[in-house]
Design a protein around this motif. Structure first.
Motif, PDB file in Angstrom:
ATOM      1  N   LEU A 257       0.750   2.185  -1.049  1.00  0.00           N
ATOM      2  CA  LEU A 257      -0.020   2.884  -2.077  1.00  0.00           C
ATOM      3  C   LEU A 257      -0.875   1.906  -2.871  1.00  0.00           C
ATOM      4  CD1 LEU A 257      -0.469   5.685  -3.465  1.00  0.00           C
ATOM      5  CD2 LEU A 257       1.235   4.925  -5.154  1.00  0.00           C
ATOM      6  N   HIS A 258      -2.144   2.246  -3.035  1.00  0.00           N
ATOM      7  CA  HIS A 258      -3.060   1.433  -3.829  1.00  0.00           C
ATOM      8  C   HIS A 258      -3.807   2.364  -4.771  1.00  0.00           C
ATOM      9  CE1 HIS A 258      -2.435  -2.159  -1.355  1.00  0.00           C
ATOM     10  NE2 HIS A 258      -2.405  -1.313  -0.339  1.00  0.00           N
ATOM     11  N   ALA A 259      -3.755   2.058  -6.059  1.00  0.00           N
ATOM     12  CA  ALA A 259      -4.373   2.910  -7.077  1.00  0.00           C
ATOM     13  C   ALA A 259      -5.683   2.298  -7.554  1.00  0.00           C
ATOM     14  CB  ALA A 259      -3.431   3.100  -8.253  1.00  0.00           C
TER      15      ALA A 259
ATOM     16  N   GLY B 224      -1.308  -5.826   3.763  1.00  0.00           N
ATOM     17  CA  GLY B 224       0.057  -6.223   4.100  1.00  0.00           C
ATOM     18  C   GLY B 224       0.270  -6.257   5.596  1.00  0.00           C
ATOM     19  N   SER B 225       1.393  -5.710   6.065  1.00  0.00           N
ATOM     20  CA  SER B 225       1.748  -5.777   7.485  1.00  0.00           C
ATOM     21  C   SER B 225       1.275  -4.543   8.229  1.00  0.00           C
ATOM     22  CB  SER B 225       3.265  -5.917   7.636  1.00  0.00           C
ATOM     23  OG  SER B 225       3.906  -4.813   7.001  1.00  0.00           O
ATOM     24  N   ASN B 226      -0.056  -4.274   8.134  1.00  0.00           N
ATOM     25  CA  ASN B 226      -0.673  -3.169   8.857  1.00  0.00           C
ATOM     26  C   ASN B 226      -0.096  -1.802   8.522  1.00  0.00           C
ATOM     27  OD1 ASN B 226      -2.656  -4.543  10.122  1.00  0.00           O
ATOM     28  ND2 ASN B 226      -1.609  -4.703  12.103  1.00  0.00           N
ATOM     29  N   GLN B 227       0.511  -1.666   7.318  1.00  0.00           N
ATOM     30  CA  GLN B 227       0.969  -0.346   6.896  1.00  0.00           C
ATOM     31  C   GLN B 227      -0.234   0.538   6.610  1.00  0.00           C
ATOM     32  OE1 GLN B 227       3.573  -1.345   3.521  1.00  0.00           O
ATOM     33  NE2 GLN B 227       5.264  -0.453   4.696  1.00  0.00           N
ATOM     34  N   HIS B 228      -0.048   1.846   6.832  1.00  0.00           N
ATOM     35  CA  HIS B 228      -1.135   2.760   6.526  1.00  0.00           C
ATOM     36  C   HIS B 228      -1.359   2.796   5.013  1.00  0.00           C
ATOM     37  CE1 HIS B 228      -3.842   6.128   7.259  1.00  0.00           C
ATOM     38  NE2 HIS B 228      -3.344   6.675   6.152  1.00  0.00           N
ATOM     39  N   VAL B 229      -2.648   2.731   4.636  1.00  0.00           N
ATOM     40  CA  VAL B 229      -3.006   2.666   3.229  1.00  0.00           C
ATOM     41  C   VAL B 229      -3.201   4.069   2.664  1.00  0.00           C
ATOM     42  CG1 VAL B 229      -4.749   1.923   1.566  1.00  0.00           C
ATOM     43  CG2 VAL B 229      -4.014   0.376   3.408  1.00  0.00           C
ATOM     44  N   VAL B 230      -2.620   4.296   1.504  1.00  0.00           N
ATOM     45  CA  VAL B 230      -2.857   5.526   0.739  1.00  0.00           C
ATOM     46  C   VAL B 230      -3.605   5.127  -0.520  1.00  0.00           C
ATOM     47  CG1 VAL B 230      -1.840   7.459  -0.490  1.00  0.00           C
ATOM     48  CG2 VAL B 230      -0.798   6.649   1.639  1.00  0.00           C
TER      49      VAL B 230
END
Length: 624
Positions: free
Chosen positions: A32-34, A5-11
């Motif tokens: 958030l990515h599961a 996305g827009s350089n959001q930190h990935v969890v």
């Protein structure tokens, strides 16, 4: 494929996330990515920087530990959160955050957000502890450019303590402008994670200057190209002062060697010409003592003698002027030289001598040491156009390991001569070049740029060292060191030789036509029988015509057959033949390794010098 996305930190969530967790994460700026627990380790290693959340409901102990390790093994280390209970001890220890399975989605999102926001402080804290244990010199610099920590080796290198250095700017720590080379490391505008290296100048509180090689690498919370936060810099430092001095000396020696070959060749050609000029003037003055032009002849001799001194300087510079060494105390030499310097420098320069008590013995060529003093004094005078104080100090000094001046001198006792002026001083850029041949800051009519090069060559040729310090507007100080000797030996007085001849037969071999004609006239005019030839093969061809040969006078550097080879071949016919070698190249005499019946005369050759040498060689041969 995960979309950042827009350089959001990935969890990265390993397992099935609770309802509402995705929205809770988005509310605090996290994406958030599961993924299935079995696939999470591979995803953590390939996805790039991501915070890993491990849900113990879908992961056994082995998988949990693997995911914790995967999070910390990322290039830009990321936190790992474990949800659940009954964890293995290693996973509990290594996990950054352990929460119960009943935690609310909003609370989990808040705590992850807080953990990320405080990550820079944790990174600095952890690296501060790490750097404190390193055996090498290392500094930790915050993103603001202030020192956050340093190792014990760095404390020694920068002559400070970690307690006093922390909070200082990097520029203040090094005491100079060297940090400008690393300005990009102290700003959040910097991108990328490459290491940068370079050599900076460090000025210690004691004013000692060191050259320090720095390798700097940035610390990041997150990837730089994915919105990561620049935390600070790790700078590894190494003192390269001595190494750079050796490199500088090597470059200087190479330059001097190249220029020395040129200077030596020029001096050799001039000496041939001066031999003829001075010799012819002496012959005319001897033959016509009452001639009206006798004063003009004396002027010619005076000018020729001055020119011979100039070629001697060139030979000193080229390191072809072999020192005529004796052991003596430098104090009387300095006192005698100062009287001459007062006339040379003029009334505007005030000379002050400070000579230590006791004997300061050196083994050196007194004339060349006097030349060192003269060149340094003249350099000082030119730096003080309005006059000022010139201080000459001498003392015996003990150099031990760690001495600042000079770094390449062996431990022991040295005689140190310091020449200090109150002149204009020099910048660091000029200081780096002052010993280079023909480098000068003076006008065309004021200097040749050879004076300090000659000084450098003389000092090194005597096994000494020279160092200079200077500050613009505050004068210059030269330190000259020579090995000290304890026993002084007086130089024996030279015996006077009678120059009359008894018709002895001399074979003269000289490739320069004018020098050969001049020497022939001189020797024949004093009663010798001379056969002049221009090279070795001719000399060998005519030698059988002599039933007896009393003396060989030969240039060393002959074309074809050298003078030393010629003498060796002639001695198969005349075993006790005495030889006088003449040359403008002093190093050839050293290579010749003169024997008992051999003498060397340096060009330019004057009449009295060559006649005295010939008479002495013949008398010595007759006495055997």
């Amino acid at each position: 494929m995960i979309d950042r996305g827009s350089n959001q930190h990935v969890v990265l969530y390993a397992g099935e996330p609770a309802t509402g967790l995705r929205d809770a994460m988005a509310a605090v700026g996290l994406s958030l990515h599961a993924v299935a627990a079995a696939d999470a380790a591979v995803a953590a290693r390939t996805l790039g920087p991501a915070t890993v959340i491990v849900d113990r409901q879908g992961a056994d102990e082995a998988t949990t530990w693997e995911l914790v390790a995967a999070a910390h093994a990322q290039r830009f280390v990321q936190p790992c959160v474990v949800i659940g209970e009954g964890l293995v001890r290693d996973a509990v220890t290594e996990a950054d955050l352990v929460v119960p399975p009943t935690i609310a989605p909003t609370e989990l999102a808040r705590r992850v957000r807080h953990m990320l926001d405080t990550q820079p402080l944790r990174i600095l804290r952890d690296h501060r502890r790490l750097i404190a244990t390193l055996p090498k010199a290392a500094c930790l610099i915050e993103s603001s450019g202030r020192v956050a920590g340093m190792s014990a080796a760095a404390e020694r290198l920068f002559a400070t303590t970690a307690a006093s250095a922390v909070g200082q700017t990097w520029q203040k720590l090094i005491g100079g402008k060297g940090a400008e080379k690393f300005r990009w490391l102290f700003t959040t505008r910097r991108t990328g994670d490459r290491a940068e290296s370079g050599v900076i100048q460090v000025v210690l509180p004691s004013a000692v200057v060191r050259k320090v090689e720095c390798c700097a690498s940035g610390l990041w919370a997150g990837a730089p190209d994915l919105g990561g936060l620049f935390v600070g810099t790790i700078v590894l430092c190494s003192d390269v002062t001595a190494a750079q001095q050796i490199d500088t000396q090597l470059i200087q020696a190479t330059k001097l060697e190249a220029m020395g070959h040129l200077a030596g060749g020029i001096a050799h050609d001039f000496n041939n010409l001066l031999s003829v000029i001075l010799g012819s003037a002496q012959l005319l003055r001897h033959d016509y003592p009452e001639h009206p032009g006798i004063d003009d002849l004396r002027e010619i001799e005076t000018a020729g003698t001055q020119a011979a001194q100039m070629t001697k300087q060139l030979l000193m510079f080229s390191r072809e002027q072999e020192p005529e060494t004796t052991t003596f105390d430098v104090a009387p030499m300095i006192i005698a030289s100062s009287k001459m310097l007062k006339r040379l420098l003029g009334e505007q320069v005030r000379i002050e001598l400070q000579l230590a008590d006791g004997t300061m013995g050196v083994r050196a060529d007194a004339g060349q040491l006097e030349q060192v003093l003269v060149n340094l004094a003249v350099n000082a005078r030119d730096a003080m156009p309005n006059g000022g104080r010139l201080s000459i100090r001498a003392e015996a000094v003990e150099l031990r390991r760690g001495s600042v001046l000079p770094t390449d001198a062996a431990e022991g006792t040295w005689v140190q001569i310091v020449v200090e002026d109150e002149g204009q001083g020099m910048s660091a850029e000029i200081l780096e070049k002052i010993f280079e041949p023909f480098f000068t800051t003076k006008g065309r009519e004021q200097g040749t740029g050879l004076g300090l090069s000659v000084v450098y060559g003389i000092v090194k040729r005597h096994g000494g060292h020279i160092h200079v310090t200077s500050t613009p507007g505050k004068g210059t100080r030269f330190y000259v060191l020579f090995p000290q000797v304890s026993e002084l030996v007086s130089k024996p007085a030279a015996k006077r030789s009678v120059m009359h001849a008894g018709g002895e037969r001399i074979l003269l071999v000289e490739d320069d036509d004018m020098v050969r004609r001049y020497l022939t006239r001189t020797l024949e005019g004093h009663g010798y029988s001379v056969l002049p030839v221009h090279d070795g093969p001719t000399a060998l061809a005519v030698a059988p015509s002599f039933e007896q040969l009393d003396l060989l006078v030969t240039d060393i550097g002959l074309p074809g057959i050298s003078g030393t080879e010629l003498s060796a071949r002639l001695r198969t016919r005349f075993p006790k033949l005495p030889v006088i070698y003449i040359s403008g190249h002093i190093d050839l005499a050293a290579d010749a390794r003169l024997g008992e019946a051999e003498t060397f005369v340096a060009k330019p050759v004057n009449a009295s010098q060559i006649l005295a040498s010939i008479r002495h060689a013949l008398d010595r041969a007759n006495a055997r």
